[in-house]
Design an enzyme around this catalytic site. Structure first.
Site, PDB file in Angstrom:
ATOM      1  N   SER A 132       0.700  -1.048  -0.407  1.00 41.57           N
ATOM      2  CA  SER A 132      -0.050  -0.198   0.290  1.00 41.57           C
ATOM      3  C   SER A 132       0.827   1.223  -0.035  1.00 41.57           C
ATOM      4  O   SER A 132       1.511   1.291  -1.124  1.00 41.57           O
ATOM      5  CB  SER A 132      -1.092  -0.242   1.505  1.00 41.57           C
ATOM      6  OG  SER A 132      -1.871   1.203   1.206  1.00 41.57           O
ATOM      7  N   HIS A 135      -2.526  -1.018  -3.087  1.00 40.19           N
ATOM      8  CA  HIS A 135      -3.274  -0.049  -3.473  1.00 40.19           C
ATOM      9  C   HIS A 135      -3.073   1.633  -3.738  1.00 40.19           C
ATOM     10  O   HIS A 135      -1.959   1.967  -3.617  1.00 40.19           O
ATOM     11  CB  HIS A 135      -3.864   0.629  -1.493  1.00 40.19           C
ATOM     12  CG  HIS A 135      -4.511  -1.070  -0.797  1.00 40.19           C
ATOM     13  ND1 HIS A 135      -4.669  -1.159   0.564  1.00 40.19           N
ATOM     14  CD2 HIS A 135      -4.843  -1.868  -1.028  1.00 40.19           C
ATOM     15  CE1 HIS A 135      -4.571  -1.711   0.502  1.00 40.19           C
ATOM     16  NE2 HIS A 135      -4.343  -2.475  -0.158  1.00 40.19           N
ATOM     17  N   ASP A 147      -4.100  -3.824   6.272  1.00 34.04           N
ATOM     18  CA  ASP A 147      -4.559  -5.174   4.901  1.00 34.04           C
ATOM     19  C   ASP A 147      -3.386  -5.677   4.821  1.00 34.04           C
ATOM     20  O   ASP A 147      -2.088  -5.621   4.718  1.00 34.04           O
ATOM     21  CB  ASP A 147      -5.404  -4.346   3.360  1.00 34.04           C
ATOM     22  CG  ASP A 147      -6.054  -4.745   2.414  1.00 34.04           C
ATOM     23  OD1 ASP A 147      -6.875  -6.202   2.475  1.00 34.04           O
ATOM     24  OD2 ASP A 147      -5.782  -5.242   1.120  1.00 34.04           O
TER      25      ASP A 147
END
Lengths: 186, 285
Positions: A9, A36, A129
């Site tokens: 991310s 992401h 995540d």
């Protein structure tokens, strides 16, 4: 066929460049990426990663077969899942950990498809995540590699993965590609 | 034959039984859904209603029929955003609506409308194009609970900023706030927007066509289906469309050969907007 799944991310793009840039082009495994980016498409990400990677980098397409020796990136705005017959499925289900694509979703479905023929890599990121996905991956016999939090631009994601799932290897960023090459090539 | 099954295989059996039980108990067939996303949804339902076990979920499904609406909601199209993928709505505004304007009556079918976000987006487009008075939107979904939500037109206020940006990016002529009011942390859409909307249950796996439409929208629904069911849907859309009618799918859907086979030609392939060919007439029922 076997596979490597990578998730990142914040700081993930830089980390992915470092890892993919170091992968041996003879690698037979499929390489799946969930990052992401906050962008509307992953076109730029694929292009950027394609410049450093010796393996081709493409966006994973709905119901396309998973391809060995190719880096396949989860499209923006959709969860990417792997079917048991090694085809991709996309899902527009709600965000997981505020993320879509979610690393947890990709890792969990990949773990069920490949089981112990799967290597999961959690890279730099500022949310948790990937932690659940890594737990599922290890439970089903996969091998977990986590970027050492100290070597990550954002340490939350790798730390969360370690806290939830533990890791088979926790190594600095520049050691991940050599480790993957060693684990994946005979 | 080995009697040692691991939990992944056991879960596979549970999912098969769940699908079989849904079909025989309630008449809904999920056997043509893509397994990976169906399993994920079944797991989420099992967490919510079965203590984490799909077997326990099956037991409740069989013995507590009042649970069905919640199960269907969990297994059907997820919520969207207003003007999701603004470029698509921009193209509908610029390229598709002007073509529809020649029809005295404009019928639009949105298949899989979920909570109605895209239905109201369409209504706003039609309103701003001056076409809404002679338009009828049929908004269908498998889930009656989703249809109730869609009919209410009430959403979390936190969506407002993004939706307003989407509206502008889609070429909105006014201000998004003209169409809604905010109160108690909720965003309520102007009820006038649904004056020409009919919400109805429709099951893409089993039900037939029910209208003659100039435009069919079905975005991010086919991704949940296997190829045979995708083909069924595309044939259904073709048969529901007038000649030269438009079809709009989700941005990452790849109907490819199946769409061509169903007689659709791309208008804008990147935006997944297609047009029914004139060569073949629709199947007669």
């Amino acid at each position: 066929m076997a596979a490597i799944v990578l998730g990142g991310s914040a700081g993930g793009t830089e980390a992915l460049k470092a890892v993919l840039g170091g992968l041996d082009p003879r690698l037979p495994q499929a390489v799946l990426v969930c990052c992401h980016t906050g962008s509307e498409t992953v076109e730029l990400l694929c292009e950027m990663l394609g410049h450093v990677s010796q393996l081709p980098v493409i966006e994973a397409g709905e119901r396309e077969p998973v391809r060995g020796g190719v880096v396949q990136v989860a499209p923006a705005g959709y969860h990417l899942l792997v079917e048991r017959d090694f085809h991709f499925t996309l899902s527009a289900d709600p965000r997981v950990n505020l993320s879509r694509p979610s690393i947890d979703v990709l890792f969990a479905s990949a773990a069920a498809a490949w089981r112990n023929a799967l290597i999961g890599v959690v890279l730099s990121g500022a949310n948790a995540d990937g932690a659940e996905g890594m737990w599922e991956l290890r439970r089903l016999g996969g091998c977990a590699i986590v970027q050492s939090p100290d070597s990550a631009l954002a340490r939350v994601m790798p730390q969360a993965a370690i806290d939830r799932a533990g890791a088979d290897h926790c190594v600095p960023l520049d050691a991940i590609a050599p480790l993957l090459n060693r684990l994946c090539l005979p | 034959m080995s009697h040692v099954l691991d939990e992944i295989e056991l879960e596979g059996i549970e999912l098969d039984l769940f699908v079989e039980a849904m079909r025989r108990r309630h008449g809904y067939d999920f056997s043509q859904y893509a397994p990976a996303s169906l399993l994920r949804r079944a797991r989420l339902l099992a967490e919510r209603h079965g203590g984490g076990s799909i077997s326990a979920l099956i037991h409740r499904m069989l013995h507590e029929p009042e649970l069905l609406p919640q199960l269907l909601e969990g297994l059907s199209v997820p919520a969207s955003d207003m003007f999701r993928d603004p470029s698509v709505f921009h193209a509908l505004r610029e390229q598709v609506l002007p073509m529809l304007a020649s029809h005295p009556q404009i019928n639009i079918w949105q298949a899989g409308c979920a909570h109605g976000e895209e239905v109201y987006s369409l209504a706003i487009l039609l309103e701003e194009a001056g076409l809404y008075e002679r338009s009828q939107i049929f908004a269908t979904d498998l889930s009656t609970r989703a249809l109730e939500r869609a009919h209410e037109g009430i959403y979390p206020l936190r969506s407002a900023q993004q939706w307003s940006r989407n509206y502008v990016a889609a070429g909105g002529l006014h201000s998004f706030s003209n169409y809604c009011s905010a109160r108690y942390g909720l965003l309520k859409l102007d009820r006038r927007l649904r004056r020409n909307v009919t919400f109805a249950q429709h099951n893409l796996t089993a039900d037939e066509m029910f209208c003659e439409a100039q435009l069919v929208l079905c975005r991010n629904v086919l991704i949940y289906f296997t190829n045979p069911l995708q083909q069924r849907c595309l044939a259904l859309f073709r048969d529901s469309l007038v000649r030269d009618g438009f079809l709009c799918l989700g941005l990452r859907e790849r109907p490819g050969a199946a769409a061509a086979e169903a007689d659709f030609a791309p208008v804008d392939a990147n935006l997944r907007i297609y047009r029914r060919g004139a060569a073949m007439s629709g199947r007669r029922l």
